[in-house]
Design a protein around this motif. Structure first.
Motif, PDB file in Angstrom:
ATOM      1  N   VAL A 181     -14.331 -61.181-105.769  1.00 53.22           N
ATOM      2  CA  VAL A 181     -13.721 -61.710-106.992  1.00 53.22           C
ATOM      3  C   VAL A 181     -12.199 -61.810-106.810  1.00 53.22           C
ATOM      4  O   VAL A 181     -11.571 -60.893-106.286  1.00 53.22           O
ATOM      5  CB  VAL A 181     -14.031 -60.730-108.150  1.00 53.22           C
ATOM      6  CG1 VAL A 181     -13.412 -61.215-109.438  1.00 53.22           C
ATOM      7  CG2 VAL A 181     -15.529 -60.535-108.290  1.00 53.22           C
ATOM      8  N   SER A 182     -11.597 -62.914-107.240  1.00 52.72           N
ATOM      9  CA  SER A 182     -10.149 -63.086-107.103  1.00 52.72           C
ATOM     10  C   SER A 182      -9.384 -62.119-108.012  1.00 52.72           C
ATOM     11  O   SER A 182      -9.895 -61.707-109.043  1.00 52.72           O
ATOM     12  CB  SER A 182      -9.748 -64.521-107.438  1.00 52.72           C
ATOM     13  OG  SER A 182     -10.332 -65.398-106.510  1.00 52.72           O
ATOM     14  N   PRO A 183      -8.140 -61.771-107.620  1.00 49.44           N
ATOM     15  CA  PRO A 183      -7.352 -60.817-108.409  1.00 49.44           C
ATOM     16  C   PRO A 183      -6.525 -61.502-109.483  1.00 49.44           C
ATOM     17  O   PRO A 183      -5.853 -62.495-109.222  1.00 49.44           O
ATOM     18  CB  PRO A 183      -6.417 -60.207-107.349  1.00 49.44           C
ATOM     19  CG  PRO A 183      -6.272 -61.272-106.317  1.00 49.44           C
ATOM     20  CD  PRO A 183      -7.476 -62.163-106.364  1.00 49.44           C
ATOM     21  N   ALA A 224      -5.839 -59.801 -92.891  1.00 49.43           N
ATOM     22  CA  ALA A 224      -5.819 -58.917 -94.072  1.00 49.43           C
ATOM     23  C   ALA A 224      -7.004 -59.181 -94.995  1.00 49.43           C
ATOM     24  O   ALA A 224      -7.590 -58.259 -95.551  1.00 49.43           O
ATOM     25  CB  ALA A 224      -4.507 -59.096 -94.837  1.00 49.43           C
ATOM     26  N   LYS A 225      -7.383 -60.446 -95.147  1.00 47.67           N
ATOM     27  CA  LYS A 225      -8.464 -60.797 -96.067  1.00 47.67           C
ATOM     28  C   LYS A 225      -9.843 -60.724 -95.443  1.00 47.67           C
ATOM     29  O   LYS A 225     -10.850 -60.715 -96.141  1.00 47.67           O
ATOM     30  CB  LYS A 225      -8.287 -62.244 -96.559  1.00 47.67           C
ATOM     31  CG  LYS A 225      -7.205 -62.448 -97.561  1.00 47.67           C
ATOM     32  CD  LYS A 225      -7.362 -63.814 -98.223  1.00 47.67           C
ATOM     33  CE  LYS A 225      -8.714 -64.037 -98.832  1.00 47.67           C
ATOM     34  NZ  LYS A 225      -8.746 -64.764-100.084  1.00 47.67           N
ATOM     35  N   GLY A 226      -9.887 -60.731 -94.094  1.00 49.96           N
ATOM     36  CA  GLY A 226     -11.175 -60.871 -93.427  1.00 49.96           C
ATOM     37  C   GLY A 226     -11.697 -62.282 -93.644  1.00 49.96           C
ATOM     38  O   GLY A 226     -12.889 -62.509 -93.822  1.00 49.96           O
ATOM     39  N   ARG A 227     -10.763 -63.236 -93.642  1.00 51.75           N
ATOM     40  CA  ARG A 227     -11.114 -64.629 -93.962  1.00 51.75           C
ATOM     41  C   ARG A 227     -11.406 -65.392 -92.686  1.00 51.75           C
ATOM     42  O   ARG A 227     -10.656 -65.293 -91.712  1.00 51.75           O
ATOM     43  CB  ARG A 227      -9.929 -65.254 -94.694  1.00 51.75           C
ATOM     44  CG  ARG A 227     -10.104 -66.680 -95.189  1.00 51.75           C
ATOM     45  CD  ARG A 227      -8.834 -67.073 -95.925  1.00 51.75           C
ATOM     46  NE  ARG A 227      -8.786 -68.451 -96.347  1.00 51.75           N
ATOM     47  CZ  ARG A 227      -8.863 -68.857 -97.619  1.00 51.75           C
ATOM     48  NH1 ARG A 227      -9.046 -67.976 -98.581  1.00 51.75           N
ATOM     49  NH2 ARG A 227      -8.762 -70.124 -97.927  1.00 51.75           N
ATOM     50  N   PRO A 228     -12.513 -66.140 -92.635  1.00 48.96           N
ATOM     51  CA  PRO A 228     -12.810 -66.916 -91.426  1.00 48.96           C
ATOM     52  C   PRO A 228     -11.748 -67.990 -91.178  1.00 48.96           C
ATOM     53  O   PRO A 228     -11.181 -68.537 -92.122  1.00 48.96           O
ATOM     54  CB  PRO A 228     -14.163 -67.566 -91.712  1.00 48.96           C
ATOM     55  CG  PRO A 228     -14.337 -67.497 -93.182  1.00 48.96           C
ATOM     56  CD  PRO A 228     -13.515 -66.341 -93.689  1.00 48.96           C
ATOM     57  N   ARG A 264     -21.657 -68.522-101.150  1.00 49.27           N
ATOM     58  CA  ARG A 264     -21.481 -67.183-101.715  1.00 49.27           C
ATOM     59  C   ARG A 264     -19.992 -66.878-101.743  1.00 49.27           C
ATOM     60  O   ARG A 264     -19.329 -66.841-100.721  1.00 49.27           O
ATOM     61  CB  ARG A 264     -22.203 -66.173-100.832  1.00 49.27           C
ATOM     62  CG  ARG A 264     -21.950 -64.744-101.226  1.00 49.27           C
ATOM     63  CD  ARG A 264     -23.264 -64.041-101.526  1.00 49.27           C
ATOM     64  NE  ARG A 264     -23.202 -62.617-101.206  1.00 49.27           N
ATOM     65  CZ  ARG A 264     -22.430 -61.774-101.869  1.00 49.27           C
ATOM     66  NH1 ARG A 264     -21.622 -62.193-102.811  1.00 49.27           N
ATOM     67  NH2 ARG A 264     -22.445 -60.498-101.549  1.00 49.27           N
ATOM     68  N   HIS A 265     -19.437 -66.694-102.900  1.00 48.52           N
ATOM     69  CA  HIS A 265     -17.995 -66.585-103.063  1.00 48.52           C
ATOM     70  C   HIS A 265     -17.762 -65.967-104.432  1.00 48.52           C
ATOM     71  O   HIS A 265     -18.662 -65.949-105.258  1.00 48.52           O
ATOM     72  CB  HIS A 265     -17.405 -68.003-103.021  1.00 48.52           C
ATOM     73  CG  HIS A 265     -16.069 -68.076-102.371  1.00 48.52           C
ATOM     74  ND1 HIS A 265     -15.909 -68.411-101.061  1.00 48.52           N
ATOM     75  CD2 HIS A 265     -14.826 -67.849-102.846  1.00 48.52           C
ATOM     76  CE1 HIS A 265     -14.613 -68.404-100.763  1.00 48.52           C
ATOM     77  NE2 HIS A 265     -13.937 -68.052-101.832  1.00 48.52           N
ATOM     78  N   TYR A 266     -16.583 -65.496-104.697  1.00 50.17           N
ATOM     79  CA  TYR A 266     -16.236 -64.991-106.031  1.00 50.17           C
ATOM     80  C   TYR A 266     -17.258 -63.957-106.513  1.00 50.17           C
ATOM     81  O   TYR A 266     -17.625 -63.924-107.678  1.00 50.17           O
ATOM     82  CB  TYR A 266     -16.185 -66.136-107.057  1.00 50.17           C
ATOM     83  CG  TYR A 266     -15.418 -67.359-106.610  1.00 50.17           C
ATOM     84  CD1 TYR A 266     -14.028 -67.300-106.466  1.00 50.17           C
ATOM     85  CD2 TYR A 266     -16.062 -68.553-106.329  1.00 50.17           C
ATOM     86  CE1 TYR A 266     -13.321 -68.415-106.067  1.00 50.17           C
ATOM     87  CE2 TYR A 266     -15.348 -69.669-105.920  1.00 50.17           C
ATOM     88  CZ  TYR A 266     -13.987 -69.602-105.793  1.00 50.17           C
ATOM     89  OH  TYR A 266     -13.289 -70.698-105.398  1.00 50.17           O
ATOM     90  N   PRO A 322      -3.685 -67.867 -99.894  1.00 49.73           N
ATOM     91  CA  PRO A 322      -4.985 -67.880-100.567  1.00 49.73           C
ATOM     92  C   PRO A 322      -4.971 -66.780-101.623  1.00 49.73           C
ATOM     93  O   PRO A 322      -3.957 -66.093-101.784  1.00 49.73           O
ATOM     94  CB  PRO A 322      -5.953 -67.516 -99.434  1.00 49.73           C
ATOM     95  CG  PRO A 322      -5.155 -66.582 -98.572  1.00 49.73           C
ATOM     96  CD  PRO A 322      -3.699 -67.000 -98.710  1.00 49.73           C
ATOM     97  N   SER A 323      -6.070 -66.624-102.336  1.00 44.84           N
ATOM     98  CA  SER A 323      -6.137 -65.541-103.313  1.00 44.84           C
ATOM     99  C   SER A 323      -6.059 -64.195-102.587  1.00 44.84           C
ATOM    100  O   SER A 323      -6.565 -64.054-101.473  1.00 44.84           O
ATOM    101  CB  SER A 323      -7.422 -65.657-104.121  1.00 44.84           C
ATOM    102  OG  SER A 323      -8.530 -65.799-103.256  1.00 44.84           O
ATOM    103  N   ALA A 324      -5.410 -63.209-103.241  1.00 41.19           N
ATOM    104  CA  ALA A 324      -5.113 -61.933-102.579  1.00 41.19           C
ATOM    105  C   ALA A 324      -6.249 -60.926-102.737  1.00 41.19           C
ATOM    106  O   ALA A 324      -6.069 -59.830-103.255  1.00 41.19           O
ATOM    107  CB  ALA A 324      -3.808 -61.362-103.135  1.00 41.19           C
ATOM    108  N   ASN A 325      -7.438 -61.337-102.288  1.00 43.44           N
ATOM    109  CA  ASN A 325      -8.609 -60.459-102.372  1.00 43.44           C
ATOM    110  C   ASN A 325      -9.307 -60.424-101.020  1.00 43.44           C
ATOM    111  O   ASN A 325      -9.030 -61.258-100.163  1.00 43.44           O
ATOM    112  CB  ASN A 325      -9.590 -61.003-103.419  1.00 43.44           C
ATOM    113  CG  ASN A 325      -9.930 -62.464-103.191  1.00 43.44           C
ATOM    114  OD1 ASN A 325      -9.138 -63.344-103.533  1.00 43.44           O
ATOM    115  ND2 ASN A 325     -11.068 -62.730-102.569  1.00 43.44           N
ATOM    116  N   ARG A 326     -10.227 -59.451-100.855  1.00 38.61           N
ATOM    117  CA  ARG A 326     -11.085 -59.480 -99.674  1.00 38.61           C
ATOM    118  C   ARG A 326     -11.868 -60.788 -99.702  1.00 38.61           C
ATOM    119  O   ARG A 326     -12.282 -61.248-100.767  1.00 38.61           O
ATOM    120  CB  ARG A 326     -12.088 -58.314 -99.710  1.00 38.61           C
ATOM    121  CG  ARG A 326     -11.517 -56.990 -99.285  1.00 38.61           C
ATOM    122  CD  ARG A 326     -12.622 -55.945 -99.268  1.00 38.61           C
ATOM    123  NE  ARG A 326     -12.991 -55.537-100.611  1.00 38.61           N
ATOM    124  CZ  ARG A 326     -14.177 -55.760-101.189  1.00 38.61           C
ATOM    125  NH1 ARG A 326     -15.143 -56.394-100.533  1.00 38.61           N
ATOM    126  NH2 ARG A 326     -14.425 -55.367-102.411  1.00 38.61           N
TER     127      ARG A 326
HETATM  128 MG    MG Z   1     -10.021 -67.286-102.692  1.00 42.42          MG
END
Ligand code: MG
Ligand code: AMP
Length: 356
Positions: free
Chosen positions: A163-165, A46-50, A246-248, A155-159
């Motif tokens: 930026v975190s929600p 859902a997040k596209g998280r590695p 690169r994050h947030y 984890p945070s509910a963002n792509r």
């Molecule tokens: Mg996060």
């Protein structure tokens, strides 16, 4: 639907291996049953998280032992977490140190890195032998975990990388139909993520700055601790992926200016060059700009707490207004300033756009 019914429903979804977004005091989380690898996999999709980015496991007091009286050490949570296969064994010294932190900071924005228990799937820990555990201080989060009866990996509910929600709407904006259930608890109170601390070694290491400050931890432990910046980040499994460069990141180019005069000057240059520029300002900075009403800007408040709480909403608001640049003045790295500056600097790293 009433909130209580909503939580019951959401807990059932968690037990069935589905995803639920829920508020915590830091940011909104995207949760799944931490003991179910198939459910946890859905978070990454859902997040596209590695998959090399481990998740924080959220627990609540209800299904751990009696919280103790504040004096007992070791803290009774260790035995309960161990019995349930959530954490592995700790030495007495580690328990003594960690107990101080738990008594002082749980529930709250402090995530502790602990030995992984055998019930925690490898997917949760990115293959590592430690698991990050936190007890959030939010009535909806705690009620959801209690009703689910299982620890919730979230984890945070963002792509990934975005930026975190800090509101339910932010979660909808980022994940849309990728999450069926979003529990809405309004805007989160702290606004930046939890502090991630590895307090297993004699000299604990702060892996991610967050809601609990380095100064607070040092006071609780009565010792100085290490900042992860000083440690080796070149391992295959990231020591803490909040450390990714690169994050947030907002969609606009984020530029951190050394002081207010530099911000005003840069703002002038960019607007003259025909760029759309949004300003993230404190109340007093906004008051110091005479023609502020005609400028695209977002006021973060005045204190570090205000700035942390409003930062992500401000970045998202200026993105929604299609700004090409977002400018903000740097903060001192004291207290919450460390967590805020950490987010700003990662958000400002661009690998796909030229910083003008
Ligand atoms: Mg996060
Ligand atoms: P997120 O909830 O998306 O903000 O990300 C969870 C954060 O927890 C990541 O930034 C990781 O740095 C950290 N984390 C999770 N598990 C571990 C672990 N076993 N060791 C160190 N850091 C961890």
């Amino acid at each position: 639907m009433t909130l209580i019914k909503g939580i019951k429903n959401a807990a059932e979804a968690i037990r069935e291996g589905r995803l639920v977004a829920f508020p915590t005091e830091t940011v909104y989380g995207l949760g799944a049953n931490a003991l179910d690898a198939q459910a946890v996999r859905k978070i990454f999709v859902a997040k596209g998280r590695p998959l090399n980015d481990p998740l924080i496991v959220h627990v609540c007091p209800e299904w751990l032992a009696d919280a103790g009286n504040g004096a007992a050490t070791p803290h009774p949570y260790f035995e309960a977490l161990f019995q349930q296969g959530i954490i592995g064994e700790l030495t007495e010294t580690q328990q003594a140190r960690l107990s101080l932190l738990i008594y002082a900071c749980w529930p709250g924005p402090l995530t502790l890195v602990l030995p992984r228990g055998e019930q925690i799937p490898m997917l949760v820990t990115a293959g590592g032998n430690t698991v990050a555990i936190r007890m959030p201080q939010h009535p909806i989060a705690l009620a959801l975990i209690a009703a689910s009866g299982v620890p919730i990996a979230a984890p945070s509910a963002n792509r990934f990388g975005h930026v975190s929600p800090t509101t339910a709407q932010h979660v909808r904006d980022d994940l849309a139909e990728r999450v069926e259930i979003i529990l809405d608890g309004g805007a989160t109170s702290i606004g930046v993520e939890s502090t991630v601390l590895n307090a297993l070694p004699d000299v604990p290491i702060i892996l991610r700055h967050g809601g609990v400050t380095k100064e607070q931890i040092e006071q609780i432990l009565g010792q100085t601790i290490i900042d992860s910046k000083a440690t080796d980040l070149t391992r295959a499994v990231l020591p803490s992926p909040g450390l990714l460069e690169r994050h947030y990141a907002p969609d606009a180019v984020l530029q951190i200016m050394p002081d207010f005069a530099a911000l005003v000057q840069r703002w002038g240059e960019l607007t003259t060059a025909g760029q759309q520029v949004g300003l993230l300002l404190t109340r007093s900075q906004a008051n110091a700009i005479p023609n502020i009403a005609s400028a695209q800007h977002y006021v973060l408040g005045e204190t570090l707490e205000d700035i942390a709480r409003n930062l992500y909403a401000g970045l998202r608001a200026l993105d929604s207004a299609n700004m090409q640049f977002i400018l903000m003045v740097a903060l001192d790295r004291n207290g919450l300033g460390a967590a805020i500056m950490d987010r700003l600097q990662r958000g400002a790293v661009r690998d796909d756009k030229v910083t003008g």
